[in-house]
Scaffold this motif. Structure first.
Motif, PDB file in Angstrom:
ATOM      1  N   ILE A  53       0.832  -1.195   0.000  1.00 29.15           N
ATOM      2  CA  ILE A  53       0.000   0.000   0.000  1.00 29.15           C
ATOM      3  C   ILE A  53       0.875   1.256   0.000  1.00 29.15           C
ATOM      4  O   ILE A  53       0.594   2.220  -0.710  1.00 29.15           O
ATOM      5  CB  ILE A  53      -0.957   0.004   1.213  1.00 29.15           C
ATOM      6  N   ASP A  54       1.958   1.239   0.775  1.00 29.63           N
ATOM      7  CA  ASP A  54       2.859   2.395   0.810  1.00 29.63           C
ATOM      8  C   ASP A  54       3.429   2.681  -0.570  1.00 29.63           C
ATOM      9  O   ASP A  54       3.497   3.834  -0.997  1.00 29.63           O
ATOM     10  CB  ASP A  54       3.997   2.161   1.806  1.00 29.63           C
ATOM     11  N   ASP A  55       3.835   1.644  -1.274  1.00 30.35           N
ATOM     12  CA  ASP A  55       4.360   1.827  -2.638  1.00 30.35           C
ATOM     13  C   ASP A  55       3.320   2.472  -3.542  1.00 30.35           C
ATOM     14  O   ASP A  55       3.634   3.383  -4.317  1.00 30.35           O
ATOM     15  CB  ASP A  55       4.816   0.487  -3.236  1.00 30.35           C
ATOM     16  N   LEU A  56       2.090   2.019  -3.447  1.00 32.56           N
ATOM     17  CA  LEU A  56       1.010   2.575  -4.260  1.00 32.56           C
ATOM     18  C   LEU A  56       0.753   4.038  -3.896  1.00 32.56           C
ATOM     19  O   LEU A  56       0.604   4.887  -4.778  1.00 32.56           O
ATOM     20  CB  LEU A  56      -0.267   1.755  -4.083  1.00 32.56           C
ATOM     21  N   CYS A  57       0.722   4.340  -2.609  1.00 27.40           N
ATOM     22  CA  CYS A  57       0.469   5.713  -2.169  1.00 27.40           C
ATOM     23  C   CYS A  57       1.557   6.661  -2.664  1.00 27.40           C
ATOM     24  O   CYS A  57       1.259   7.771  -3.126  1.00 27.40           O
ATOM     25  CB  CYS A  57       0.371   5.760  -0.645  1.00 27.40           C
ATOM     26  N   ILE A  58       2.793   6.232  -2.588  1.00 26.20           N
ATOM     27  CA  ILE A  58       3.902   7.058  -3.069  1.00 26.20           C
ATOM     28  C   ILE A  58       3.791   7.263  -4.570  1.00 26.20           C
ATOM     29  O   ILE A  58       3.975   8.379  -5.081  1.00 26.20           O
ATOM     30  CB  ILE A  58       5.250   6.433  -2.663  1.00 26.20           C
ATOM     31  N   GLU A  59       3.455   6.219  -5.293  1.00 31.05           N
ATOM     32  CA  GLU A  59       3.286   6.324  -6.746  1.00 31.05           C
ATOM     33  C   GLU A  59       2.177   7.321  -7.098  1.00 31.05           C
ATOM     34  O   GLU A  59       2.330   8.149  -7.997  1.00 31.05           O
ATOM     35  CB  GLU A  59       2.963   4.952  -7.335  1.00 31.05           C
ATOM     36  N   VAL A  60       1.067   7.265  -6.374  1.00 31.37           N
ATOM     37  CA  VAL A  60      -0.043   8.187  -6.634  1.00 31.37           C
ATOM     38  C   VAL A  60       0.400   9.631  -6.387  1.00 31.37           C
ATOM     39  O   VAL A  60       0.107  10.522  -7.190  1.00 31.37           O
ATOM     40  CB  VAL A  60      -1.277   7.821  -5.781  1.00 31.37           C
ATOM     41  N   MET A  76      -6.261  13.843  -1.251  1.00 32.96           N
ATOM     42  CA  MET A  76      -4.863  13.981  -1.642  1.00 32.96           C
ATOM     43  C   MET A  76      -4.033  14.548  -0.498  1.00 32.96           C
ATOM     44  O   MET A  76      -2.889  14.140  -0.299  1.00 32.96           O
ATOM     45  CB  MET A  76      -4.739  14.844  -2.891  1.00 32.96           C
ATOM     46  N   ASN A  77      -4.599  15.455   0.281  1.00 36.07           N
ATOM     47  CA  ASN A  77      -3.859  15.985   1.416  1.00 36.07           C
ATOM     48  C   ASN A  77      -3.717  14.949   2.527  1.00 36.07           C
ATOM     49  O   ASN A  77      -2.707  14.910   3.210  1.00 36.07           O
ATOM     50  CB  ASN A  77      -4.486  17.282   1.928  1.00 36.07           C
ATOM     51  N   PHE A  78      -4.718  14.097   2.701  1.00 30.09           N
ATOM     52  CA  PHE A  78      -4.561  13.014   3.674  1.00 30.09           C
ATOM     53  C   PHE A  78      -3.415  12.102   3.233  1.00 30.09           C
ATOM     54  O   PHE A  78      -2.580  11.699   4.041  1.00 30.09           O
ATOM     55  CB  PHE A  78      -5.855  12.205   3.819  1.00 30.09           C
ATOM     56  N   LEU A  79      -3.363  11.806   1.951  1.00 32.26           N
ATOM     57  CA  LEU A  79      -2.273  10.983   1.409  1.00 32.26           C
ATOM     58  C   LEU A  79      -0.930  11.682   1.591  1.00 32.26           C
ATOM     59  O   LEU A  79       0.064  11.050   1.971  1.00 32.26           O
ATOM     60  CB  LEU A  79      -2.548  10.692  -0.064  1.00 32.26           C
ATOM     61  N   ALA A  80      -0.892  12.990   1.360  1.00 29.54           N
ATOM     62  CA  ALA A  80       0.347  13.750   1.562  1.00 29.54           C
ATOM     63  C   ALA A  80       0.740  13.778   3.035  1.00 29.54           C
ATOM     64  O   ALA A  80       1.925  13.778   3.367  1.00 29.54           O
ATOM     65  CB  ALA A  80       0.176  15.172   1.033  1.00 29.54           C
ATOM     66  N   MET A  81      -0.251  13.775   3.905  1.00 29.85           N
ATOM     67  CA  MET A  81       0.034  13.765   5.339  1.00 29.85           C
ATOM     68  C   MET A  81       0.697  12.441   5.745  1.00 29.85           C
ATOM     69  O   MET A  81       1.635  12.422   6.528  1.00 29.85           O
ATOM     70  CB  MET A  81      -1.256  13.973   6.134  1.00 29.85           C
ATOM     71  N   THR A  82       0.202  11.347   5.193  1.00 27.06           N
ATOM     72  CA  THR A  82       0.723  10.035   5.585  1.00 27.06           C
ATOM     73  C   THR A  82       1.938   9.584   4.776  1.00 27.06           C
ATOM     74  O   THR A  82       2.734   8.795   5.261  1.00 27.06           O
ATOM     75  CB  THR A  82      -0.373   8.958   5.483  1.00 27.06           C
ATOM     76  N   HIS A  83       2.091  10.078   3.530  1.00 27.25           N
ATOM     77  CA  HIS A  83       3.150   9.560   2.657  1.00 27.25           C
ATOM     78  C   HIS A  83       3.962  10.626   1.915  1.00 27.25           C
ATOM     79  O   HIS A  83       4.832  10.287   1.127  1.00 27.25           O
ATOM     80  CB  HIS A  83       2.549   8.601   1.619  1.00 27.25           C
ATOM     81  N   GLY A  84       3.668  11.900   2.139  1.00 28.20           N
ATOM     82  CA  GLY A  84       4.332  12.961   1.392  1.00 28.20           C
ATOM     83  C   GLY A  84       5.843  12.940   1.517  1.00 28.20           C
ATOM     84  O   GLY A  84       6.569  12.986   0.523  1.00 28.20           O
TER      85      GLY A  84
END
Length: 119
Positions: A53-60, A76-84
């Motif tokens: 999942i981390d790999d996918l989030c970083i790719e997105v 997208m900001n939640f994703l940036a918060m967790t994986h930015g």
């Protein structure tokens, strides 16, 4: 983007892939940004699933952040918060995270803007 989101939903761990433990605020490029620390799961199978999942989030984030922040700013900001930072990017806009985490004050259609079309 849709196929990545669907794949993520299918493969997300039952307890969620974020498991936010704490928030950290940073000064980045003259603006305040927020990142999250995640609780680490204890089971090996969950660790392996989170790695995918981390790999996918970083790719997105690397491929779709610009458009995502325009059309799905909360997500997208939640994703940036967790994986930015893992993607080598800035964290999330705290205002977008505050809005995402705030309870709605009213439901149903409003009188103007996009609220007119809300159900």
């Amino acid at each position: 983007v849709a196929e990545k989101a669907f794949w993520g939903y299918l493969n997300a761990p039952p307890q969620g892939c974020s498991g936010v433990h704490s928030l950290e605020f940073h000064q980045e490029g003259g603006e305040v940004r927020v990142t999250a620390r995640r609780r680490q799961p204890t089971a090996q199978s969950q660790l392996e699933q989170l790695a995918l999942i981390d790999d996918l989030c970083i790719e997105v984030l690397l491929q779709d952040r610009f458009l995502g922040e325009q059309f799905a700013p909360s997500s997208m900001n939640f994703l940036a918060m967790t994986h930015g930072h893992a993607a080598g990017q800035k964290g999330a806009d705290p205002k977008k995270i505050a809005k995402l985490m705030s309870a709605a004050k009213s439901w149903g259609p409003g009188t103007d803007g996009w609220h007119r079309f809300d159900e």
